[in-house]
Design a protein around this motif. Structure first.
Motif, short mmCIF file in Angstrom:
data_model
loop_
_atom_site.label_atom_id
_atom_site.label_comp_id
_atom_site.label_asym_id
_atom_site.label_seq_id
_atom_site.Cartn_x
_atom_site.Cartn_y
_atom_site.Cartn_z
N ASP A 52 -8.83 33.20 -43.34
CA ASP A 52 -8.86 32.09 -42.38
C ASP A 52 -10.10 32.21 -41.49
O ASP A 52 -10.03 32.71 -40.37
N ASP A 53 -11.24 31.71 -41.98
CA ASP A 53 -12.47 31.75 -41.18
C ASP A 53 -12.37 30.86 -39.95
O ASP A 53 -13.00 31.13 -38.92
N SER A 54 -11.57 29.79 -40.02
CA SER A 54 -11.45 28.90 -38.88
C SER A 54 -10.87 29.63 -37.67
O SER A 54 -11.27 29.39 -36.53
N ALA A 55 -9.93 30.54 -37.90
CA ALA A 55 -9.36 31.32 -36.80
C ALA A 55 -10.41 32.23 -36.19
O ALA A 55 -10.45 32.43 -34.97
N SER B 127 -12.85 36.19 -27.80
CA SER B 127 -11.91 37.31 -27.63
C SER B 127 -12.15 38.38 -28.69
O SER B 127 -12.02 39.58 -28.40
N ARG B 128 -12.52 38.00 -29.89
CA ARG B 128 -12.80 39.00 -30.94
C ARG B 128 -14.02 39.85 -30.56
O ARG B 128 -14.06 41.05 -30.85
N ARG B 129 -15.00 39.24 -29.92
CA ARG B 129 -16.17 40.02 -29.48
C ARG B 129 -15.74 41.10 -28.48
O ARG B 129 -16.14 42.27 -28.59
N LEU B 130 -14.89 40.73 -27.52
CA LEU B 130 -14.43 41.69 -26.53
C LEU B 130 -13.53 42.76 -27.15
O LEU B 130 -13.60 43.94 -26.79
N LEU B 131 -12.69 42.35 -28.09
CA LEU B 131 -11.83 43.32 -28.77
C LEU B 131 -12.65 44.32 -29.58
O LEU B 131 -12.33 45.52 -29.60
N MET B 132 -13.71 43.85 -30.22
CA MET B 132 -14.56 44.77 -30.98
C MET B 132 -15.28 45.74 -30.05
O MET B 132 -15.39 46.94 -30.35
N HIS B 133 -15.76 45.25 -28.92
CA HIS B 133 -16.39 46.15 -27.95
C HIS B 133 -15.41 47.21 -27.47
O HIS B 133 -15.77 48.39 -27.31
N GLU B 134 -14.15 46.83 -27.26
CA GLU B 134 -13.16 47.80 -26.82
C GLU B 134 -12.85 48.81 -27.92
O GLU B 134 -12.64 50.00 -27.64
N GLU C 118 -6.02 40.28 -36.53
CA GLU C 118 -4.99 39.24 -36.45
C GLU C 118 -5.57 37.91 -35.96
O GLU C 118 -5.02 36.85 -36.26
N ARG C 119 -6.69 37.96 -35.25
CA ARG C 119 -7.27 36.75 -34.67
C ARG C 119 -8.43 36.20 -35.51
O ARG C 119 -9.24 35.43 -34.99
N GLY C 120 -8.49 36.59 -36.79
CA GLY C 120 -9.52 35.98 -37.63
C GLY C 120 -10.04 36.81 -38.77
O GLY C 120 -11.06 36.45 -39.38
N GLY C 121 -9.38 37.92 -39.08
CA GLY C 121 -9.77 38.68 -40.26
C GLY C 121 -10.86 39.72 -40.02
O GLY C 121 -11.04 40.21 -38.91
N GLU C 122 -11.61 40.01 -41.08
CA GLU C 122 -12.50 41.17 -41.11
C GLU C 122 -13.82 40.94 -40.38
O GLU C 122 -14.13 39.84 -39.89
N TYR C 123 -14.61 42.00 -40.32
CA TYR C 123 -16.00 41.97 -39.88
C TYR C 123 -16.86 42.36 -41.08
O TYR C 123 -16.36 42.94 -42.07
N ALA D 174 -13.22 29.68 -26.21
CA ALA D 174 -13.68 28.30 -26.04
C ALA D 174 -15.07 28.18 -26.66
O ALA D 174 -15.77 29.19 -26.86
N LYS D 175 -15.48 26.97 -26.95
CA LYS D 175 -16.79 26.74 -27.53
C LYS D 175 -17.87 26.77 -26.44
O LYS D 175 -17.62 26.46 -25.28
N GLY D 176 -19.08 27.11 -26.86
CA GLY D 176 -20.21 27.07 -25.96
C GLY D 176 -20.58 28.42 -25.39
O GLY D 176 -19.92 29.44 -25.62
N ARG D 177 -21.66 28.44 -24.63
CA ARG D 177 -22.10 29.63 -23.93
C ARG D 177 -21.40 29.64 -22.57
O ARG D 177 -21.55 28.72 -21.77
#
Length: 376
Positions: A20-23, A30-37, A125-130, A172-175
């Motif tokens: 599910d790439d759309s997820a 949030s995935r960026r922050l989770l990966m940093h953690e 869970e929020r969008g699959g692999e890296y 959310a979308k955007g910077r």
């Protein structure tokens, strides 16, 4: 041995949609922050076990106990599950189940560190692999990051607000930039820069929704008392989670229950330990937060502790859980060490006046005290 944690982890893996790439795009922030953690926690565990060479995606159980093996039935189920897991995630998904099982076994001392794999499982869970490219970048789908090295991530600011509702509010979308009053007493505002130069200012309301706002413009024009300053996304997440968890809002599952923050200026404890709110005896829940994390919840009835009472460590690990009636502990209460292992269990009589059982353990799971009242 209690295999419930490892089996629960296995069920979480089975439920992940790896296609599910759309997820992944929807949850990019949030995935960026989770990966940093994960990079931060992985650095801590790697340092603790001399696994720096395998950082950041490794199976820590191989370092904790080289002889450890899953029970045969669970190992077979995990192998079947991993066949459906995206290739880049198989090692860490398997490691998450193995670490849960090793913890449940309870016969090996582990460092007092936050759960290694929880942020990464949430990420999946929020969008699959890296994906990782030859230049060292991690493609998270929708955003890319480049790990800065283990020593840098050891001192990263912790991202501890892992509640799903908080993570959803960050996406959310955007910077995006976040803003709040200097004393952090007001509502969080975000500014989103979209394509074609469009700009949107939105405030996270008490209804837990982002709504259009002029607060930043009015603050810039000095037309409001609050002066808004830019804050980091981790600080914003802590403020959002405070709202999500219900500070000064009723518990949705108990519509008659009022919830207030212990720092509310209208809340006070009288000399006789009676809780007062706005001058009257308080009935409801009093919560306390540290660094944006919920650390205690106490229930009162007519100013006296009466009902569930819980405490958490700042990383979200449960610290204590019990029930009081008329200010006295009744029934069973449990304390936990920071590593999640039980520290003490006490059984009280129904009137709270007599201890019936006491059991205590050290942080390695060794029994240190066991007492039962004589029958009579």
């Amino acid at each position: 041995m209690n295999s419930e944690p490892s089996r629960a982890g296995l069920e979480r893996l089975r439920a992940i949609d790896w296609s599910d790439d759309s997820a992944a795009y929807e949850h990019a922030q949030s995935r960026r922050l989770l990966m940093h953690e994960h990079l931060r926690r992985s650095a801590l565990w790697a340092q603790a076990y001399g696994a720096e060479g395998d950082w950041p995606f490794f199976d820590v159980t191989r370092y904790i106990d080289k002889e450890f093996r899953l029970p045969p039935a669970l190992a077979t189920e995990l192998d079947e599950c991993l066949k459906k897991v995206a290739y880049s995630a198989r090692k860490t998904c398997g490691a998450a189940v193995r670490l849960a099982e090793l913890r449940a076994r309870g016969d090996i001392a582990m460092p007092d560190l936050p759960d290694l794999y929880e942020p990464l499982i949430l990420f999946y869970e929020r969008g699959g692999e890296y994906l990782q490219d030859g230049a060292g970048f991690l493609d998270l789908t929708g955003v890319s990051i480049k790990p800065r090295g283990l020593r840098h991530h050891l001192v990263d600011l912790p991202f501890l607000t892992l509640d799903t509702r908080t993570l959803d509010a960050l996406d959310a979308k955007g910077r995006i930039s976040y803003h709040a009053p200097a004393d952090r007493s007001g509502l969080v505002v975000r500014r989103r820069l979209l394509k074609a130069g469009e700009q949107r200012d939105e405030v996270f309301t008490q209804d837990l929704r982002w709504e259009p706002t002029d607060l930043l413009r009015l603050s810039g024009e000095k037309k409001t008392d609050a002066v808004y300053t830019q804050i980091g996304d981790i600080d914003a997440a802590q403020l959002i989670q405070s709202a999500v968890l219900g500070v000064s809002r009723p518990d949705a599952s108990r519509p008659d229950m009022t919830r207030i923050d212990i720092d509310d200026p209208e809340f006070e404890m009288a000399e006789d330990e009676v809780a007062l709110y706005r001058g009257g005896r308080f009935t409801g829940e009093v919560v306390e937060y540290q660094r944006g994390a919920l650390v205690s919840l106490v229930t009162y009835k007519e100013g006296v502790e009466d009902g569930p009472s819980k405490e958490w460590y700042v990383d979200g690990t449960l610290r204590s859980d019990g029930v009081l009636r008329g200010g006295l502990p009744v029934g069973e209460s449990t304390d936990w060490h920071r590593n999640g292992r039980p520290a003490a269990r006490v059984l009280m009589s129904a009137n709270g006046l007599r201890q019936l059982e006491i059991t205590e353990w050290d942080d390695e799971g060794n029994l240190t005290k066991e007492w039962r009242a004589e029958r009579g």
